[in-house]
Design a protein around this motif. Structure first.
Motif, short mmCIF file in Angstrom:
data_model
loop_
_atom_site.label_atom_id
_atom_site.label_comp_id
_atom_site.label_asym_id
_atom_site.label_seq_id
_atom_site.Cartn_x
_atom_site.Cartn_y
_atom_site.Cartn_z
N LYS A 1 0.91 -1.13 -0.08
CA LYS A 1 0.05 0.05 0.15
C LYS A 1 0.73 1.24 0.04
O LYS A 1 0.33 2.10 -0.49
CB LYS A 1 -0.92 0.18 1.19
CG LYS A 1 -2.00 -1.07 1.22
CD LYS A 1 -3.01 -1.06 2.35
CE LYS A 1 -3.99 -1.80 2.08
NZ LYS A 1 -5.17 -2.11 3.12
N GLN A 2 2.02 1.17 0.66
CA GLN A 2 3.09 2.16 0.69
C GLN A 2 3.24 2.80 -0.85
O GLN A 2 3.72 3.71 -1.21
CB GLN A 2 4.17 1.91 1.40
CG GLN A 2 3.86 1.89 2.89
CD GLN A 2 5.32 1.51 3.70
OE1 GLN A 2 6.27 1.30 3.08
NE2 GLN A 2 5.15 1.19 5.30
N ASN B 1 1.58 3.28 -3.20
CA ASN B 1 0.34 4.07 -3.83
C ASN B 1 0.13 3.50 -5.25
O ASN B 1 0.09 4.27 -6.20
CB ASN B 1 0.91 5.72 -4.03
CG ASN B 1 1.13 6.14 -2.44
OD1 ASN B 1 0.39 5.87 -1.71
ND2 ASN B 1 2.13 6.76 -2.22
N ARG B 2 -0.08 2.30 -5.44
CA ARG B 2 -0.29 1.65 -6.62
C ARG B 2 0.54 1.99 -7.77
O ARG B 2 0.31 1.83 -8.99
CB ARG B 2 -1.74 2.17 -6.90
CG ARG B 2 -2.93 1.65 -6.17
CD ARG B 2 -4.29 2.07 -6.32
NE ARG B 2 -4.51 2.09 -7.68
CZ ARG B 2 -5.13 1.35 -8.51
NH1 ARG B 2 -5.46 0.03 -8.07
NH2 ARG B 2 -5.55 1.62 -9.83
#
Length: 166
Positions: free
Chosen positions: A74-75, A77-78
């Motif tokens: 998740k860190q 940011n896709r």
């Protein structure tokens, strides 16, 4: 016009350098040790390969260990790590990923190796220039122009699907 999806296989092991990679390495190893106990209660096996070969349902370890790295993913940011456009910026959005344990050893952390396979969102592929692809993330014109990204193909990055649009 062609729409493609890219697959990037990010391998993380004891030699990985970035802080993010080290966190994934350490936490996935810790989780592997904890989860492997369920499949190795008699302590007969040392390696991930042995567990997969001899213990029924041990392939579930991929999924069970993956939970330890979700927060780190998740860190991102896709954005797929390591894949930079020609301006040196991360740009490639991923829509899906698959975590896998490549190798591990209950007694030797240095043998732990995992991979995260990132599947990109669909990209419109306009051209190939040398070893570089010219793509658009979005084909909605901005001031009558389609904004594009240009980037180099590299090891562990491949086109995994192709769709011709007429």
């Amino acid at each position: 016009m062609r729409v493609i999806r890219l697959l990037y296989r990010k391998i993380i092991d004891a030699s990985s350098q970035s802080a993010w990679e080290k966190l994934v390495f350490n936490d996935s190893y810790t989780e592997f040790i904890m989860q492997a106990q369920l499949y190795n209660q008699e302590k007969k096996y040392i390696t991930f390969g042995e567990l997969i070969a001899y213990v029924p349902n041990a392939e579930k370890l991929h999924f069970l260990v993956s939970g330890s790295v979700v927060g780190y993913l998740k860190q991102l940011n896709r954005k797929v790590p390591d894949i930079l456009n020609n301006s040196g910026k991360l740009f490639l959005p991923f829509s899906n990923y698959k975590f896998e344990i490549i190798n591990s050893d209950i007694k030797d952390k240095s043998k732990h190796q995992v991979a995260v396979n990132f599947m990109s969102e669909p990209l419109t592929w306009y051209d190939t220039i040398g070893n570089q692809l010219l793509v658009a993330l979005d084909t909605t014109p901005v001031n009558d122009e389609i904004l594009t990204e240009q980037f180099a193909m590299q090891p562990f990055l491949s086109i995994c699907s192709l769709k011709e649009i007429k």
